[in-house]
Design a protein around this motif. Structure first.
Motif, mmCIF file in Angstrom:
data_model
loop_
_atom_site.group_PDB
_atom_site.id
_atom_site.type_symbol
_atom_site.label_atom_id
_atom_site.label_comp_id
_atom_site.label_asym_id
_atom_site.label_seq_id
_atom_site.Cartn_x
_atom_site.Cartn_y
_atom_site.Cartn_z
ATOM 1 N N ILE A 158 0.854 -1.210 0.000
ATOM 2 C CA ILE A 158 0.000 0.000 0.000
ATOM 3 C C ILE A 158 0.882 1.250 0.000
ATOM 4 O O ILE A 158 0.651 2.199 -0.753
ATOM 5 N N ILE A 159 1.936 1.229 0.820
ATOM 6 C CA ILE A 159 2.883 2.357 0.895
ATOM 7 C C ILE A 159 3.562 2.583 -0.457
ATOM 8 O O ILE A 159 3.631 3.706 -0.955
ATOM 9 N N ASN A 160 4.046 1.489 -1.054
ATOM 10 C CA ASN A 160 4.750 1.600 -2.343
ATOM 11 C C ASN A 160 3.849 2.169 -3.425
ATOM 12 O O ASN A 160 4.273 3.002 -4.222
ATOM 13 N N LEU A 161 2.594 1.715 -3.437
ATOM 14 C CA LEU A 161 1.679 2.166 -4.489
ATOM 15 C C LEU A 161 1.277 3.629 -4.277
ATOM 16 O O LEU A 161 1.503 4.480 -5.142
ATOM 17 N N LEU A 162 0.690 3.927 -3.112
ATOM 18 C CA LEU A 162 0.175 5.291 -2.891
ATOM 19 C C LEU A 162 1.299 6.321 -2.850
ATOM 20 O O LEU A 162 1.129 7.460 -3.281
ATOM 21 N N GLY A 163 2.464 5.891 -2.351
ATOM 22 C CA GLY A 163 3.593 6.813 -2.250
ATOM 23 C C GLY A 163 4.270 7.107 -3.574
ATOM 24 O O GLY A 163 5.178 7.931 -3.645
ATOM 25 N N TYR A 168 13.342 15.250 6.919
ATOM 26 C CA TYR A 168 13.355 13.781 6.854
ATOM 27 C C TYR A 168 13.848 13.185 8.181
ATOM 28 O O TYR A 168 13.248 12.266 8.726
ATOM 29 N N THR A 169 14.937 13.754 8.692
ATOM 30 C CA THR A 169 15.512 13.282 9.966
ATOM 31 C C THR A 169 14.533 13.478 11.112
ATOM 32 O O THR A 169 14.352 12.586 11.945
ATOM 33 N N ASP A 170 13.905 14.643 11.158
ATOM 34 C CA ASP A 170 12.962 14.915 12.250
ATOM 35 C C ASP A 170 11.724 14.020 12.182
ATOM 36 O O ASP A 170 11.245 13.548 13.209
ATOM 37 N N ILE A 171 11.213 13.779 10.960
ATOM 38 C CA ILE A 171 10.056 12.876 10.830
ATOM 39 C C ILE A 171 10.463 11.465 11.265
ATOM 40 O O ILE A 171 9.731 10.789 11.991
ATOM 41 N N SER A 172 11.672 11.047 10.852
ATOM 42 C CA SER A 172 12.167 9.703 11.222
ATOM 43 C C SER A 172 12.248 9.543 12.733
ATOM 44 O O SER A 172 11.923 8.485 13.266
ATOM 45 N N GLY A 173 12.697 10.598 13.409
ATOM 46 C CA GLY A 173 12.868 10.517 14.855
ATOM 47 C C GLY A 173 11.572 10.669 15.633
ATOM 48 O O GLY A 173 11.492 10.305 16.805
ATOM 49 N N ASP A 174 10.543 11.186 14.978
ATOM 50 C CA ASP A 174 9.333 11.550 15.702
ATOM 51 C C ASP A 174 8.140 10.631 15.431
ATOM 52 O O ASP A 174 7.120 10.730 16.092
ATOM 53 N N THR A 175 8.264 9.776 14.428
ATOM 54 C CA THR A 175 7.153 8.888 14.073
ATOM 55 C C THR A 175 7.714 7.461 13.951
ATOM 56 O O THR A 175 8.914 7.263 14.004
ATOM 57 N N SER A 176 6.823 6.487 13.758
ATOM 58 C CA SER A 176 7.320 5.114 13.658
ATOM 59 C C SER A 176 6.445 4.265 12.741
ATOM 60 O O SER A 176 5.362 4.683 12.329
ATOM 61 N N GLY A 177 6.960 3.085 12.429
ATOM 62 C CA GLY A 177 6.190 2.090 11.685
ATOM 63 C C GLY A 177 5.775 2.518 10.293
ATOM 64 O O GLY A 177 6.474 3.290 9.626
ATOM 65 N N ASP A 178 4.617 2.017 9.873
ATOM 66 C CA ASP A 178 4.119 2.294 8.515
ATOM 67 C C ASP A 178 3.771 3.771 8.344
ATOM 68 O O ASP A 178 3.913 4.324 7.248
ATOM 69 N N TYR A 179 3.325 4.384 9.420
ATOM 70 C CA TYR A 179 3.023 5.826 9.425
ATOM 71 C C TYR A 179 4.266 6.599 9.000
ATOM 72 O O TYR A 179 4.240 7.436 8.094
ATOM 73 N N LYS A 180 5.383 6.277 9.644
ATOM 74 C CA LYS A 180 6.653 6.935 9.318
ATOM 75 C C LYS A 180 7.044 6.686 7.861
ATOM 76 O O LYS A 180 7.412 7.609 7.135
ATOM 77 N N LYS A 181 6.936 5.427 7.411
ATOM 78 C CA LYS A 181 7.340 5.082 6.036
ATOM 79 C C LYS A 181 6.580 5.897 5.000
ATOM 80 O O LYS A 181 7.154 6.360 4.009
ATOM 81 N N LEU A 182 5.267 6.055 5.222
ATOM 82 C CA LEU A 182 4.463 6.784 4.235
ATOM 83 C C LEU A 182 4.756 8.288 4.283
ATOM 84 O O LEU A 182 4.855 8.936 3.240
ATOM 85 N N LEU A 183 4.937 8.834 5.485
ATOM 86 C CA LEU A 183 5.305 10.257 5.592
ATOM 87 C C LEU A 183 6.645 10.521 4.899
ATOM 88 O O LEU A 183 6.815 11.543 4.238
#
Length: 335
Positions: free
Chosen positions: A53-58, A312-327
């Motif tokens: 889902i991430i690969n497609l929508l992203g 990118y670094t701040d999003i990586s440090g502040d979110t996790s999992g699939d949520y992080k991957k899609l952001l």
């Protein structure tokens, strides 16, 4: 229009001249039925293939994602949104659903959320209304009325008050002058009028600020801000902080910041959504989704310039999992 030449929007040409500043361009040769099949496979059977889902929508632009709702129903007789809701959860689900809405539809739903229920998210109202073009605001108004059976103006009026309400109502008209030419004499006059209405007056004439900040073109206002700085030795934001308070101060400041430098304004909104205790996920999701095809590259540059680290670094440090991957897909890379 000569026969055989497609009619392109003004937006298309401005993008062509300026170069695309988003992070998610159109995917070459995307096929909505094939894409619907990928989504169906990701959700069928035991467990969900979130990565698919991430690969497609992203990797699909908004105008390639929105038709998936129809093509999914055509192919499977099922509601894509309902299927996604039953398979996904939390912030990941929120990003996915946001990405399947057209921009005006997403903005209208965010405004609705900001208004209804206990407490109003004033910053969200201002963020959307001060950063969208006249055409975008008019489309949001149409969608809002169709979806929620009342006008956006009625919703704003019922939920806010005083000068802040007037500011929002003015912005919601979608009637700002959009000329690119600047008359310096008029800019000086407006700067003088703002000075007379604020710093140079006991009490503040808020309606004068409203009239100038909501009606004049952005190019003209940038000249006004320069003239103001020359004239009274401090920038307009400082004057607003001294003269106003509460929601009106926050609203006027946001309007000025957004006109002065839209990417820097969004960089600051993103930074504030992530710093400190807890993340303002709603703000983070809204900006990442809504700016990913507008000016995300510029926002990233403004972010690193202002905060010394990449978005990118701040999003990586502040979110996790699939949520992080899609952001991170929406962010499009590190700087």
């Amino acid at each position: 229009m000569p026969h055989g030449i497609p009619a392109y929007s003004e937006h298309f040409f401005s993008r062509l001249i300026r170069g695309f500043r988003g992070t998610i361009p159109d995917f070459p040769g995307a096929d909505p039925l094939r894409d619907a099949e990928v989504l169906r496979k990701a959700m069928k059977g035991f467990g969900t293939d979130e990565q698919a889902i991430i690969n497609l929508l992203g990797s699909r632009s908004n105008k390639q994602r929105v038709p998936l709702v129809i093509s999914y129903k055509t192919a499977y007789g099922k509601d894509l949104i309902k299927d996604l809701k039953s398979e996904l959860s939390g912030n990941f689900e929120k990003v996915v659903l946001a990405m399947l809405k057209a921009p005006a539809q997403f903005d209208a739903s965010e405004l609705r959320e900001a208004i209804k229920g206990a407490g109003t998210d004033e910053a969200c109202l201002i963020e959307i209304l001060s950063s969208r073009s006249n055409a975008e605001i008019r489309e949001i108004n149409q969608v809002y009325k169709a979806e929620y059976k009342k006008t956006l103006e009625e919703a704003i009026t019922g939920d806010t008050s005083g000068h802040f309400r007037r500011l929002l109502v003015s912005l919601a008209q979608g009637n700002r002058d959009e000329r690119e030419t600047v008359d310096i004499a008029l800019a000086k006059q407006d700067a003088q009028a703002l000075y007379q209405a604020g710093e140079n007056k006991l009490g503040t004439d808020e309606s004068k600020f409203n009239a100038i900040l909501c009606a004049r073109s952005k190019a003209h206002l940038r000249a006004v801000f320069n003239e103001y700085q020359h004239m009274c030795g401090r920038d307009l934001e400082k004057s607003i902080e001294r003269e106003m308070s509460g929601d009106l101060e926050g609203g006027m400041l946001a309007v000025v910041k957004c006109i002065k430098d839209t990417p820097a304004y969004f960089a600051e909104r993103l930074y504030k959504a992530m710093k400190g205790l807890g993340t303002k996920d709603r703000t983070l999701i809204r900006i990442m989704v809504s700016r990913s095809e507008v000016d995300m590259l510029d926002i990233r540059q403004a972010y690193i310039k202002k905060y010394g680290k990449s978005l990118y670094t701040d999003i990586s440090g502040d979110t996790s999992g699939d949520y992080k991957k899609l952001l991170l897909k929406l962010c499009g890379g590190s700087d």
